[in-house]
Design a protein around this motif. Sequence first.
Motif, PDB file in Angstrom:
ATOM      1  N   MET A  33      61.513 147.381  94.369  1.00 49.61           N
ATOM      2  CA  MET A  33      62.233 147.696  95.605  1.00 49.61           C
ATOM      3  C   MET A  33      61.677 146.896  96.783  1.00 49.61           C
ATOM      4  O   MET A  33      62.449 146.378  97.612  1.00 49.61           O
ATOM      5  N   ALA A  34      60.340 146.806  96.876  1.00 47.94           N
ATOM      6  CA  ALA A  34      59.729 146.045  97.967  1.00 47.94           C
ATOM      7  C   ALA A  34      60.106 144.568  97.884  1.00 47.94           C
ATOM      8  O   ALA A  34      60.452 143.934  98.891  1.00 47.94           O
ATOM      9  N   GLN A  35      60.064 144.006  96.675  1.00 50.06           N
ATOM     10  CA  GLN A  35      60.419 142.608  96.496  1.00 50.06           C
ATOM     11  C   GLN A  35      61.897 142.370  96.788  1.00 50.06           C
ATOM     12  O   GLN A  35      62.268 141.363  97.414  1.00 50.06           O
ATOM     13  N   ALA A  36      62.744 143.313  96.358  1.00 44.87           N
ATOM     14  CA  ALA A  36      64.175 143.170  96.614  1.00 44.87           C
ATOM     15  C   ALA A  36      64.469 143.245  98.107  1.00 44.87           C
ATOM     16  O   ALA A  36      65.298 142.481  98.631  1.00 44.87           O
ATOM     17  N   PHE A  37      63.793 144.154  98.822  1.00 38.98           N
ATOM     18  CA  PHE A  37      63.987 144.258 100.264  1.00 38.98           C
ATOM     19  C   PHE A  37      63.538 142.980 100.967  1.00 38.98           C
ATOM     20  O   PHE A  37      64.217 142.473 101.869  1.00 38.98           O
ATOM     21  N   LYS A  38      62.390 142.448 100.538  1.00 38.87           N
ATOM     22  CA  LYS A  38      61.878 141.223 101.151  1.00 38.87           C
ATOM     23  C   LYS A  38      62.825 140.058 100.907  1.00 38.87           C
ATOM     24  O   LYS A  38      63.155 139.300 101.844  1.00 38.87           O
ATOM     25  N   GLU A  39      63.281 139.902  99.668  1.00 39.07           N
ATOM     26  CA  GLU A  39      64.185 138.787  99.349  1.00 39.07           C
ATOM     27  C   GLU A  39      65.506 138.919 100.090  1.00 39.07           C
ATOM     28  O   GLU A  39      66.067 137.931 100.568  1.00 39.07           O
ATOM     29  N   LYS A  40      66.016 140.158 100.199  1.00 37.61           N
ATOM     30  CA  LYS A  40      67.277 140.359 100.909  1.00 37.61           C
ATOM     31  C   LYS A  40      67.120 140.033 102.386  1.00 37.61           C
ATOM     32  O   LYS A  40      67.995 139.385 102.998  1.00 37.61           O
ATOM     33  N   THR A  41      66.003 140.440 102.995  1.00 39.93           N
ATOM     34  CA  THR A  41      65.776 140.167 104.413  1.00 39.93           C
ATOM     35  C   THR A  41      65.623 138.676 104.664  1.00 39.93           C
ATOM     36  O   THR A  41      66.179 138.124 105.628  1.00 39.93           O
ATOM     37  N   LEU A  42      64.860 138.005 103.790  1.00 42.96           N
ATOM     38  CA  LEU A  42      64.713 136.551 103.922  1.00 42.96           C
ATOM     39  C   LEU A  42      66.051 135.847 103.742  1.00 42.96           C
ATOM     40  O   LEU A  42      66.333 134.836 104.405  1.00 42.96           O
ATOM     41  N   HIS A  43      66.879 136.371 102.861  1.00 40.43           N
ATOM     42  CA  HIS A  43      68.193 135.786 102.649  1.00 40.43           C
ATOM     43  C   HIS A  43      69.044 135.907 103.922  1.00 40.43           C
ATOM     44  O   HIS A  43      69.797 134.980 104.269  1.00 40.43           O
ATOM     45  N   GLN A 126      49.158 126.971 112.731  1.00 41.99           N
ATOM     46  CA  GLN A 126      48.257 127.393 113.813  1.00 41.99           C
ATOM     47  C   GLN A 126      48.163 128.914 113.917  1.00 41.99           C
ATOM     48  O   GLN A 126      48.273 129.511 114.987  1.00 41.99           O
ATOM     49  N   GLY A 127      47.997 129.543 112.780  1.00 43.18           N
ATOM     50  CA  GLY A 127      47.805 130.974 112.747  1.00 43.18           C
ATOM     51  C   GLY A 127      49.071 131.790 112.910  1.00 43.18           C
ATOM     52  O   GLY A 127      48.992 133.012 113.040  1.00 43.18           O
ATOM     53  N   GLU A 128      50.223 131.123 112.962  1.00 44.13           N
ATOM     54  CA  GLU A 128      51.482 131.823 113.110  1.00 44.13           C
ATOM     55  C   GLU A 128      52.344 131.593 111.867  1.00 44.13           C
ATOM     56  O   GLU A 128      52.184 130.596 111.156  1.00 44.13           O
ATOM     57  N   ARG A 129      53.243 132.517 111.688  1.00 45.44           N
ATOM     58  CA  ARG A 129      54.201 132.393 110.584  1.00 45.44           C
ATOM     59  C   ARG A 129      55.568 132.047 111.143  1.00 45.44           C
ATOM     60  O   ARG A 129      56.048 132.697 112.088  1.00 45.44           O
ATOM     61  N   LEU A 130      56.174 131.008 110.547  1.00 48.88           N
ATOM     62  CA  LEU A 130      57.470 130.523 111.008  1.00 48.88           C
ATOM     63  C   LEU A 130      58.445 130.476 109.846  1.00 48.88           C
ATOM     64  O   LEU A 130      58.054 130.352 108.686  1.00 48.88           O
ATOM     65  N   PHE A 131      59.720 130.540 110.215  1.00 50.66           N
ATOM     66  CA  PHE A 131      60.791 130.251 109.261  1.00 50.66           C
ATOM     67  C   PHE A 131      61.416 128.926 109.697  1.00 50.66           C
ATOM     68  O   PHE A 131      61.740 128.746 110.893  1.00 50.66           O
ATOM     69  N   ARG A 132      61.589 128.005 108.749  1.00 49.95           N
ATOM     70  CA  ARG A 132      62.182 126.717 109.128  1.00 49.95           C
ATOM     71  C   ARG A 132      63.206 126.297 108.093  1.00 49.95           C
ATOM     72  O   ARG A 132      62.944 126.336 106.888  1.00 49.95           O
ATOM     73  N   LEU A 133      64.396 125.883 108.628  1.00 48.57           N
ATOM     74  CA  LEU A 133      65.468 125.387 107.775  1.00 48.57           C
ATOM     75  C   LEU A 133      65.765 123.954 108.172  1.00 48.57           C
ATOM     76  O   LEU A 133      66.054 123.658 109.345  1.00 48.57           O
ATOM     77  N   PHE A 159      58.625 140.335 111.695  1.00 49.75           N
ATOM     78  CA  PHE A 159      59.249 140.442 110.367  1.00 49.75           C
ATOM     79  C   PHE A 159      58.281 141.041 109.352  1.00 49.75           C
ATOM     80  O   PHE A 159      58.603 142.012 108.652  1.00 49.75           O
ATOM     81  N   TYR A 160      57.076 140.501 109.258  1.00 47.48           N
ATOM     82  CA  TYR A 160      56.138 140.961 108.231  1.00 47.48           C
ATOM     83  C   TYR A 160      55.533 142.307 108.591  1.00 47.48           C
ATOM     84  O   TYR A 160      55.162 143.086 107.704  1.00 47.48           O
ATOM     85  N   GLU A 162      57.289 144.650 110.099  1.00 52.60           N
ATOM     86  CA  GLU A 162      58.349 145.572 109.681  1.00 52.60           C
ATOM     87  C   GLU A 162      58.406 145.698 108.162  1.00 52.60           C
ATOM     88  O   GLU A 162      58.666 146.785 107.625  1.00 52.60           O
ATOM     89  N   LEU A 163      58.162 144.558 107.500  1.00 47.75           N
ATOM     90  CA  LEU A 163      58.136 144.599 106.027  1.00 47.75           C
ATOM     91  C   LEU A 163      57.001 145.499 105.544  1.00 47.75           C
ATOM     92  O   LEU A 163      57.181 146.301 104.609  1.00 47.75           O
ATOM     93  N   TRP A 164      55.832 145.412 106.180  1.00 48.02           N
ATOM     94  CA  TRP A 164      54.706 146.258 105.793  1.00 48.02           C
ATOM     95  C   TRP A 164      54.999 147.731 106.096  1.00 48.02           C
ATOM     96  O   TRP A 164      54.647 148.606 105.298  1.00 48.02           O
ATOM     97  N   GLU A 165      55.675 147.991 107.211  1.00 53.02           N
ATOM     98  CA  GLU A 165      56.052 149.367 107.520  1.00 53.02           C
ATOM     99  C   GLU A 165      56.998 149.928 106.457  1.00 53.02           C
ATOM    100  O   GLU A 165      56.887 151.097 106.054  1.00 53.02           O
TER     101      GLU A 165
END
Length: 452
Positions: A33-43, A126-133, A159-160, A162-165
């Motif tokens: 469930m956690a993996q499915a939620f993460k993949e769906k959110t990333l999608h 630089q210590g931050e997480r980014l999404f890049r397309l 994002f992460y 909220e994912l951890w929550e």
Amino acid sequence: MGFSPKNRSLTKVVLLVSNTVLLLALAVVGLVMAQAFKEKTLHIVKERLESYVEALLPDLEIIEGQLVFPEQLPTPRLNQPGSGMYAEIIAVNEYWHSPSAIGQNLPKAVRVSTNQRLFESPLEYQGERLFRLSQGVEIESEQTSELVTIILTEHAGNFYEELWEFEETLLSWLLGISLFLLVMQWLTMVWATKPLKKLTQDLALLEKGDSLIFSENYPTELMGLTSSLNRLIANERNHLERQRKTLGDLAHSLKTPLAVIQSELGTDESDKDVIQQQLNHMNEIVAYQLKKAAVAGHRTFTQGVPVIDLLDKIIQTLQKIHKNKNISVDTQIAPGAIFYGEKGDLLELLGNLLENAFKWCDQHVKVTIKTLFVEGRQRTGLKINIADDGPGIPENKRLVLLQRGVRGDEKVLGHGIGLSIVSDIVDSYQGQMAISEDEQFKGACFKITLPP
């Protein structure tokens, strides 16, 4: 020190295995469930960035050989410096970025080939997480074309977190469900094993003699076991009672001949013929009682004996003995008829009845054996009818022949001790025997019912 299987608790083993499987199953469900939620959110994030790329494309064109960059941006965030959403366009000799990228230190842009799409999640910088397309496209005009790469970058932000929550909430629910299911499983096991504990208590009462048989207050799954145990106990007690009766009959039967012998030995001139006669009588009594004691009786756990095989051998033997009478035997046996008892008992029963039938018949003997079915029993019983065309048995003597406890020194006219043995065998199997006149042959008809 080894763990002996005999010391294992069935309840503990079942609870241990089932709880382990349950916890593993819930853990797998949680991970899925956690993996499915993460993949769906990333999608969803990827689809949003793709939509921004597609929105930028119509305003990206070549005019008079010069690449014109878009002025209308698909989201206000691209116009706000430091908004966390940045757009970049890389051409061969040109570079463009959205107003939101002013003063921002972004990861080095990488060109991709035409129609290639690269989604990086997350991109650590630089210590931050980014999404890049990154999307490679070819911009064409009437005179020329140019390969450009459109890059959309977005801060992962919360994002992460909220994912951890979500994962933390999911874990809390799964732990709560696990605890509930473990408690319910323990209660179910306690409830389900109550009949086994009651069975143990009933066994203890049986051992102390406080109870004679098991009660009928058991679940359906245990009724077969308790019924079989009840039959086993009853059979063993009946067998013991028969042994006691046999010893009592033997002692009672020997009293008279012993008294006669003692009386003869007490005189000066003993009559050897009288003593020998009494000794022969005693031998007959002992032989009869031993034969009677050999009756095994009903057994709960025993292998079935096919009736047809034994019956054929008895008939063949008797036909050889009475070959001068030219006796015709009509047999009707149900297919697969099985006798659940000792082979010797069935041999005595059929042998004695058929011997009497061959002895007293004129020319015809009829044997009919049917299978008896009783609801709730896996075994089958037997219905045996043996008739002949002889003189029959007078009605006033039939009850005498069927009396229990007929001793070896009681001679019934024409039938000897064989029927007494048959009666004992039938009684030992909780069966019934009746004597009547056969409708077809008008001779004696012995009807025997042996329940399963």
